[in-house]
Design a protein around this motif. Structure first.
Motif, short mmCIF file in Angstrom:
data_model
loop_
_atom_site.label_atom_id
_atom_site.label_comp_id
_atom_site.label_asym_id
_atom_site.label_seq_id
_atom_site.Cartn_x
_atom_site.Cartn_y
_atom_site.Cartn_z
N LYS A 62 -3.73 -7.41 9.76
CA LYS A 62 -4.85 -8.43 9.57
C LYS A 62 -4.75 -9.28 10.52
O LYS A 62 -3.96 -9.90 11.14
N THR A 73 0.79 -1.21 -0.12
CA THR A 73 -0.09 -0.05 0.04
C THR A 73 0.95 1.29 0.08
O THR A 73 0.56 2.34 -0.60
N ALA A 92 -7.24 -15.63 -6.72
CA ALA A 92 -6.53 -14.87 -5.56
C ALA A 92 -6.29 -15.30 -4.24
O ALA A 92 -5.71 -14.74 -3.42
N TRP A 113 -7.43 -5.29 -3.16
CA TRP A 113 -6.42 -5.68 -4.11
C TRP A 113 -5.09 -6.25 -3.25
O TRP A 113 -5.65 -6.88 -2.17
N GLY A 135 -7.13 -3.90 3.05
CA GLY A 135 -6.47 -4.52 3.69
C GLY A 135 -7.28 -5.89 4.19
O GLY A 135 -6.55 -7.02 4.30
N PRO A 137 -11.43 -7.35 4.47
CA PRO A 137 -12.98 -7.01 4.47
C PRO A 137 -13.39 -5.97 5.52
O PRO A 137 -13.09 -6.34 6.87
C1 WT7 Z 1 -5.15 -9.59 0.98
C2 WT7 Z 1 -4.14 -9.12 0.20
C3 WT7 Z 1 -3.69 -4.72 -0.97
C4 WT7 Z 1 -2.91 -3.70 0.08
C5 WT7 Z 1 -2.65 -4.38 1.51
C6 WT7 Z 1 -3.13 -5.81 1.71
C7 WT7 Z 1 -7.34 -8.76 1.79
C8 WT7 Z 1 -7.26 -6.52 1.16
C9 WT7 Z 1 -9.37 -6.09 1.06
C10 WT7 Z 1 -10.45 -5.52 0.82
C11 WT7 Z 1 -11.37 -7.52 1.46
C12 WT7 Z 1 -9.13 -7.34 1.38
C13 WT7 Z 1 -7.54 -10.02 0.83
C14 WT7 Z 1 -6.36 -9.85 -0.08
N1 WT7 Z 1 -7.96 -7.60 1.37
N2 WT7 Z 1 -8.33 -5.41 0.82
N3 WT7 Z 1 -10.89 -4.17 0.38
N4 WT7 Z 1 -11.56 -6.50 1.08
N5 WT7 Z 1 -10.27 -7.98 1.76
O1 WT7 Z 1 -1.93 -6.57 0.61
O2 WT7 Z 1 -1.01 -8.05 2.09
O3 WT7 Z 1 -1.03 -8.54 -0.09
O4 WT7 Z 1 -3.13 -8.78 1.36
O5 WT7 Z 1 -5.87 -8.75 1.53
O6 WT7 Z 1 -7.64 -11.14 1.66
O7 WT7 Z 1 -6.19 -11.23 -0.79
P1 WT7 Z 1 -1.69 -7.90 0.99
#
Ligand code: WT7
Length: 651
Positions: free
Chosen positions: A610, A312, A499, A415, A388, A390
């Motif tokens: 997370k 991000t 994904a 994403w 990041g 849901p």
């Molecule tokens: C995973 C990716 C993308 C930048 C930060 C995280 C979850 C991310 C959302 C959202 C639901 C989401 C997914 C994804 N995630 N954005 N808006 N709604 N879930 O990057 O550490 O690569 O994580 O974050 O599970 O696969 P990352």
């Protein structure tokens, strides 16, 4: 009838059409969805980036590998810095930097960014860094972190940024895997009023990372740190006397497909994956999405409150916004230092109009209470974003009401590190938003939901999120591991990107993300996503945060266990437990009623915020804990384990 991959149990009826005045001025107008895939990316590629040599082919797709903007030559730093100065925007602020210690502030203009980047790039050259030399960056949230990334990109040296909260082991693994020759770090970082010993940790890491020849150390706190003669150099000494005139270090012409950076992301196994992002497609993808989704205007003050060490930060603090010439805020510290209104003070001071953060931060602010935001004038805010995880509908509502004053659109952006850019998101002047839904694929993105056997699931159905066409910012592979790349993302459905997230599509074709596929529970044959039960819990007025997982159950296959944090640090009670179970039953049905609820002051989270449900499953099943190295605070699971054990003996 076959059982759906994931069932839908939570329904959400609130709708927010875009405010009329916002819609009228928005960067993205409804016709954007009519643009064809090829025309959209062709035009964005030609117009949003400046090229040394134009590309001759839009993309090439040889599954599972894509190339974009073939034949083109450009430079990321040229696009993010130099061209803005050349167009007369040198005095525009690139970053309003706010240090954690109160009163430490610095505005960095595009012209300064160019000078500092040039000086550091020249200094790196004296250390033998050139096109293709791998450089590690291990820093806190200081302008020099962005400068370090841009200096590397200027001379064509791919970087890997390692989040400053990572341990020596995590750092050495990454430096070693990428075979970094230089590491850029700082003496110490500020965090919640104390110092984080980055240089000392780096020293420890370097014992296991023999490829690193030189270390550049920024002086930040000024405290004493050990320096190794011949290997370690102070940043300020190294750049002294280096020219800062951009002509002294021209931006290296890079091929569209040259490596820009690796960013390591943890998967199910302990070995992190080096996600590879290249030059032109990545930059076009992040700048395009940043422009339309955040509706940035020339005078916007945009704040992405993530850390530069995560994707991000790469895409939406550094590369996307700078490519668009946007003024950003960069904040060094934590949201509750020295007080819980620090963020709102920053929004007020800089008149931030766009704020982008994560559900975990929003829930923390909810837990602290909205009175902290109320102390400040947040009327400059025009748009809010989330990323990041849901986002629970109640957290979304709270964010819109208490931070956005009930007027701002909220964009929930889905994403991944792998996608590089936002893939599913509302467009704030067009989309009618729904709390908890990321709504629609971005123009030029082909997302769908598939069932177990690869059939597309229509409106109303749930399953697995896939991406069917390549996109410019997509990962180009896992560094040095083609097999793992093919296996992780491309083996489930063939030439379609898997994904790893569950999703459902509603009657309007809007996407609802349901979390990682590994987190889905199976209760009496019903496949239930953790997020829906969590959101039902967070819907209760006294709940701040909830995490849910399944544990084995002889009767139902799996039973639902919930871990709940109450607002204001309140303790749980037997009455509260019953009330919450009934609340879930009322909200989504008896099938989703948690069998157990454990009250806990904190939830176990990764350093990026997370929730780690895998560890909660270990606790629920009274197993030895799995890998805990990515936890932000390992003490939290121990505490939860004690509480869960106490609850079990009380029963
Ligand atoms: C995973 C990716 C993308 C930048 C930060 C995280 C979850 C991310 C959302 C959202 C639901 C989401 C997914 C994804 N995630 N954005 N808006 N709604 N879930 O990057 O550490 O690569 O994580 O974050 O599970 O696969 P990352």
């Amino acid at each position: 009838m076959t059982t759906p991959a994931i069932e839908t149990i939570l329904t959400e009826d609130r709708r927010y059409p875009p405010p009329e005045d916002f819609a009228a001025q928005a960067n993205a107008q409804p016709d954007i969805y009519e643009r064809s895939f090829d025309e959209f990316w062709e035009t964005e590629g030609r117009e949003r980036l400046s090229w040394f040599e134009p590309f001759t082919q839009l993309y090439e797709w040889k599954p599972p590998y894509a190339k974009w903007f073939l034949g083109g030559k450009t430079n990321v730093t040229y696009n993010c810095v130099d061209r803005h100065v050349e167009r007369g925007l040198g005095d525009k602020v690139a970053y309003h930097w706010e240090g954690e210690p109160e009163g430490e502030r610095r505005d960095v203009t595009f012209a300064e960014l160019q000078r500092e980047t040039t000086r550091l790039a020249n200094a790196l050259k004296t250390l033998g860094v050139g096109k293709g030399t791998a450089v590690g960056i291990y820093m806190g949230m200081v302008p020099e972190a962005a400068i370090a990334m841009l200096a590397c990109a200027r001379i064509g040296a791919p970087h890997t940024v390692v989040f400053g909260g990572f341990s020596a082991d995590s750092l050495s693994d990454r430096l070693h895997d990428m075979e970094c020759e230089v590491l850029i770090t700082q003496d110490e970082a500020w965090r919640r009023g104390t110092t984080v010993p980055l240089k000392r940790t780096a020293d420890e890491a370097l014992r296991e990372a023999p490829s690193v020849r030189s270390v550049v150390v920024l002086r930040r706190t000024g405290n004493d740190v050990p320096m190794t003669e011949g290997r370690d150099f102070w940043w300020h000494e190294l750049v002294e006397g280096e020219p800062d005139d951009p002509a002294s270090c021209p931006c290296e012409p890079m091929d569209s497909e040259d490596l820009l950076y690796l960013l390591y992301t943890s998967g199910t196994t302990a070995k992190p994956k080096g996600i590879a992002h290249t030059t032109a497609g990545y930059l076009c993808g992040v700048a395009t999405t940043h422009h339309y989704i955040f509706d940035v205007e020339p005078d916007s003050v945009y704040w992405c409150a993530a850390d530069i060490g995560w994707v991000t930060g790469h895409s939406y603090i550094v590369y996307g916004p700078l490519c668009n010439g946007t003024t950003g805020v960069l904040y060094e510290g934590t949201p509750d230092f020295p007080d819980k209104d620090r963020w709102w003070e920053i929004v007020e001071r800089y008149e931030v109009d766009i704020l982008y953060t994560a559900p975990t931060a929003i829930r923390a602010h909810m837990k602290w209470g909205h009175e902290h935001a109320e102390k400040h004038d947040l009327s400059s805010l025009r748009l809010l974003g989330s990323v990041g995880e849901p986002i629970n509908p109640e957290a979304w509502e709270w964010y819109r009401r208490h931070i956005g004053g009930g007027r701002t659109p909220v964009v929930d952006t889905w994403w991944q590190t792998e996608t590089g850019m936002i893939m599913i998101s509302p467009l704030p002047g067009i989309t009618t938003t729904k709390p908890g839904s990321a709504t629609k694929p971005f123009p030029g993105v082909d997302a769908a939901v598939y069932d177990e056997s690869g059939n597309e699931v229509g409106p109303g159905g749930g399953g697995y999120l896939v991406l069917r066409r390549p996109w410019p910012a997509m990962l180009r592979g896992i560094y040095k591991d083609d097999e793992r790349y093919a296996e992780t993302y491309w083996s489930k459905y063939g030439d379609v990107y898997f994904a790893g997230d569950g999703a459902r599509i509603d009657e309007d074709g809007d996407f609802w993300l349901l979390g990682r596929v590994d987190d889905v529970m199976n209760v009496s044959g019903h496949r239930i996503s953790t997020i829906e039960v969590e959101s039902a819990l967070v819907d209760h007025p006294r709940v701040a945060e909830a995490a849910v997982c399944g544990r084995n159950d002889a009767q139902t296959g799996q039973a639902i266990v919930a871990y709940v944090t109450l607002k204001g640090g309140e303790d749980g009670s037997v009455e509260m437990l019953e009330e919450l179970r009934n609340h879930v039953a009322r909200k989504i049905g008896p099938i989703a009623k948690p069998a157990n609820i454990v009250f806990t002051p904190e939830l176990p989270k990764t350093r990026s915020g997370k929730i780690m449900r895998r560890l909660l499953r270990d606790v629920a099943e009274q197993r030895t804990l799995g890998d805990t190295t990515t936890l932000a605070d390992p003490g939290v699971v121990e505490e939860i384990r004690d509480r869960a054990a106490a609850e079990a003996t009380e029963e």
